[in-house]
Motif scaffolding. Sequence first.
Motif, mmCIF file in Angstrom:
data_model
loop_
_atom_site.group_PDB
_atom_site.id
_atom_site.type_symbol
_atom_site.label_atom_id
_atom_site.label_comp_id
_atom_site.label_asym_id
_atom_site.label_seq_id
_atom_site.Cartn_x
_atom_site.Cartn_y
_atom_site.Cartn_z
ATOM 1 N N LYS A 221 -15.091 1.561 -1.826
ATOM 2 C CA LYS A 221 -14.267 0.811 -2.560
ATOM 3 C C LYS A 221 -14.484 -0.351 -3.165
ATOM 4 O O LYS A 221 -13.490 -0.116 -4.379
ATOM 5 N N ARG A 357 -3.078 11.910 4.116
ATOM 6 C CA ARG A 357 -3.368 10.998 5.853
ATOM 7 C C ARG A 357 -4.114 9.698 5.172
ATOM 8 O O ARG A 357 -3.468 8.520 5.667
ATOM 9 N N LYS A 363 -6.008 3.885 0.449
ATOM 10 C CA LYS A 363 -5.254 2.815 0.078
ATOM 11 C C LYS A 363 -4.722 1.948 1.182
ATOM 12 O O LYS A 363 -5.068 1.005 0.198
ATOM 13 N N CYS A 364 -4.747 1.941 2.205
ATOM 14 C CA CYS A 364 -3.924 0.798 2.962
ATOM 15 C C CYS A 364 -5.845 -0.033 3.350
ATOM 16 O O CYS A 364 -4.750 -1.221 3.802
ATOM 17 N N ARG B 65 6.101 9.950 12.643
ATOM 18 C CA ARG B 65 4.695 9.706 11.412
ATOM 19 C C ARG B 65 5.161 8.610 10.759
ATOM 20 O O ARG B 65 4.291 7.732 10.793
ATOM 21 N N CYS B 68 4.194 5.632 13.373
ATOM 22 C CA CYS B 68 3.451 6.359 13.922
ATOM 23 C C CYS B 68 1.961 5.658 12.808
ATOM 24 O O CYS B 68 0.559 5.774 13.357
ATOM 25 N N GLY B 69 2.240 5.878 11.989
ATOM 26 C CA GLY B 69 0.882 5.932 11.254
ATOM 27 C C GLY B 69 0.306 4.842 10.037
ATOM 28 O O GLY B 69 0.690 3.107 10.577
ATOM 29 N N PRO B 70 -0.365 4.781 8.946
ATOM 30 C CA PRO B 70 -0.342 3.658 8.491
ATOM 31 C C PRO B 70 0.676 3.459 7.338
ATOM 32 O O PRO B 70 0.141 2.215 6.452
ATOM 33 N N TYR B 71 2.273 3.986 7.238
ATOM 34 C CA TYR B 71 3.151 3.604 6.670
ATOM 35 C C TYR B 71 2.873 2.667 6.900
ATOM 36 O O TYR B 71 3.879 1.770 5.476
ATOM 37 N N ALA B 73 2.243 -0.319 7.139
ATOM 38 C CA ALA B 73 1.169 -1.606 7.225
ATOM 39 C C ALA B 73 1.605 -1.717 5.129
ATOM 40 O O ALA B 73 1.969 -2.581 5.072
ATOM 41 N N CYS B 74 1.947 -0.212 4.923
ATOM 42 C CA CYS B 74 2.032 -0.134 3.081
ATOM 43 C C CYS B 74 3.800 -1.067 3.207
ATOM 44 O O CYS B 74 4.142 -1.159 2.158
ATOM 45 N N ARG B 77 3.051 -4.486 3.571
ATOM 46 C CA ARG B 77 2.319 -5.669 2.254
ATOM 47 C C ARG B 77 3.357 -5.403 1.217
ATOM 48 O O ARG B 77 3.126 -6.329 0.420
ATOM 49 N N SER B 243 -4.245 -0.327 -4.010
ATOM 50 C CA SER B 243 -3.221 -0.147 -2.808
ATOM 51 C C SER B 243 -2.271 0.140 -2.826
ATOM 52 O O SER B 243 -1.537 -0.228 -3.493
ATOM 53 N N MET B 244 -1.756 0.787 -1.780
ATOM 54 C CA MET B 244 -0.116 1.025 -1.596
ATOM 55 C C MET B 244 0.408 0.417 -1.105
ATOM 56 O O MET B 244 0.579 -0.199 -0.143
ATOM 57 N N GLY B 247 6.411 2.002 -2.878
ATOM 58 C CA GLY B 247 7.011 2.941 -3.700
ATOM 59 C C GLY B 247 5.791 3.988 -4.080
ATOM 60 O O GLY B 247 6.290 5.092 -4.569
ATOM 61 N N LEU B 249 3.524 5.305 -2.238
ATOM 62 C CA LEU B 249 3.557 6.643 -0.981
ATOM 63 C C LEU B 249 4.539 6.908 -1.241
ATOM 64 O O LEU B 249 4.437 8.944 -0.797
ATOM 65 N N ILE B 250 6.377 7.355 -1.622
ATOM 66 C CA ILE B 250 7.405 7.323 -2.281
ATOM 67 C C ILE B 250 7.026 8.733 -3.149
ATOM 68 O O ILE B 250 7.009 9.837 -2.795
ATOM 69 N N GLN B 253 4.232 11.594 -2.074
ATOM 70 C CA GLN B 253 5.021 12.472 -1.324
ATOM 71 C C GLN B 253 5.511 13.450 -2.573
ATOM 72 O O GLN B 253 5.689 14.577 -2.077
#
Lengths: 365, 292
Positions: A221, A357, A363-364, B65, B68-71, B73-74, B77, B243-244, B247, B249-250, B253
């Motif tokens: 990256k 995932r 990306k994060c 979910r 608990c996930g990397p979300y 952090a999104c 950010r 970088s995510m 917005g 992320l949505i 999906q």
Amino acid sequence: MRPRHYRRCSRRQFLAGAVSACASGAFSLAGCTIRTSAPKDPSQLNVYSWPDYIDPAIIPEFEQRYGIKVIYDTVSSNEALLAKFQAGASNYDIVVPSGYMVKQLKNMDLLQPLDKDRLPNFKHIAKRFSTSLFDSGCQYSIPYTFGTTGIGFNQSAFGRNEKDEPRDWDVFWDRRLSGRMTLLDDPRETVGLALKHLGYSLNSVATEEIAAACAELKRQKPLTMCYTSDQVIVYLASGDSLLSLAFSGDAQQAARQNGDVKYIIPESGASMWVDNLCVPKSAPHPENAHLWLNFMMEPRISAAIANYTWYATPNDSALKYVQPELLASKSLYPPQATLDKCEEIGEIGSAIFAYDRMWTELKCY
Amino acid sequence: MNSQTLTPPNSARALSSGYAVLIPAGLWLLTFMVLPLVILLVFSLGHRDPLGRIVLGSSLDNFARFFCGPYVACLCRSFCLAAFTTAICLLLGFPCALWLAFNLPKSRQNLYLTLLVAPMWTAFLLRIYAWITILRPTGLLAAGLRNLGLENPPVILYTQWAVLLGMVYNYLPYMILPLYSALEKLDRRLLEAAADLGASPWRAFTAITFPLSLRGIVAGVIMVFVPALGDYVTPDLLGGAKSMYIGNLIQNQFLTVRDWAFGSAVSSILIVIVAAAIFIYLKYGDTPEVRD
């Protein structure tokens, strides 16, 4: 999810996306207008394809020969096409999904089996397209164009020396090109690259393989300028990008603008994709649709489309009418030995969750 | 929330006739705002089948979910980006608005306000692409710096700085306009009185101008912060999708992964958080001047 969809319609995709992002999926459902006009005129045909994906001159030819009026409408992505169906659209006679979307539509029982007796020109289609992952035997789909996703690069970055040119995916981890390479903003293609780099299948469903691929991408990256799918031609042609994961058609267009740009299919293989003509189950004019399919497979017509769009034709008998310089391009018409190493991106069921995932984590990161 | 602060007090009769006037807009909001939100909530309790269709259900898995996930952090950010954007817009916008309202003759103010919003007559995406043309490695900025003798000019395109630049550029007018309208209404005699009584210009600013412009600041902050939080086009185009943000992320999906249920859940979470933030902000960030 082929190049032109990104390139020519990125703005519309963004707008559609903006709607769903701002106002949620519910709103985007409401936004999918269903054309209610669908008149059952027997001398009509409703084609729903991609923008700029046909030589416009051949539409009047079809209309004159069969006395059928063609309504040609366009869509910007496979997902948008699916959304139209999910919203209940029922007036399309011909749709043009990519391979994985053919399988999806077929599994959702939205396509009708084709009557091969009414398609004598099917004999012109190369046999290898009958063994696709998504529709074995072409029961529901007729291949329309095909291409690969490989490496587009600028020769000046490699000393214009053929010996030093990239041969395989490992070039994306070469620090000398730091900040001057692009990858596709597409989880399946880009994670697929890393999977191929590690020697796995790009349809891998093994979590540890996907995780290993994503670890490689995390390592890569910092070297990446950006993840983009619709700026590849621009950046390759301008020299901003010296190395890009690129669709074959895009690399070809960049090469026409900048003589230093070349495209190769890596030694360990690439992803190969096919766009297809299908007839929805709900088609109001299936007879006319079959006439259209047969017309599209006429060698002269297939060649006209290939000459206009610069995408490769799967029609063997059409090759003699295709412009020689297109045909000579190994990036558009790779030799069989190269094609044998390529893989189609297939529907992978719930493993898509792992890709999503990992992609989000990348990306994060 | 807004009605509490923005609607002037009314007599009962004026209120009832006011309700009749609200019917068209009310119906519009009901159909295109409330109903979609209900659908969103219903979807967020479902899940995606292997074909990407939505299966309705009553499970909170999507919410679990998310947390608990990397979300998360999104989300953090996105909050940081929106907060920085808002802060910079405020710092840049306040002097602008002050100058527009105080230093320009009335006759010229409209011209300058028009110039301020003029860029918005061009499509948003076109303006972002223009920034790409300026900032890219072979672009105008790099070429200019190279002409000035810089060997390896820094490329900020596809960094978080480029995203921040694009966001500030895009949202600055939304900060200046409400600030201007608050300052423009400020009673100048107060400032004259302050000067007469010996207050320094700085003292007059902190004691009069700033507190009386708080309503404009509140409006400007909301108008910048909320859309900045959900913006995904700018990070995508100027950040190189590296970088995510929430917005992205949505959008991902709905358009890429076709997991509408999870996308709906993330949207719901975002709506709740934004609503809660605005509520707290208006309730506790308020001063008596604003409530008046």
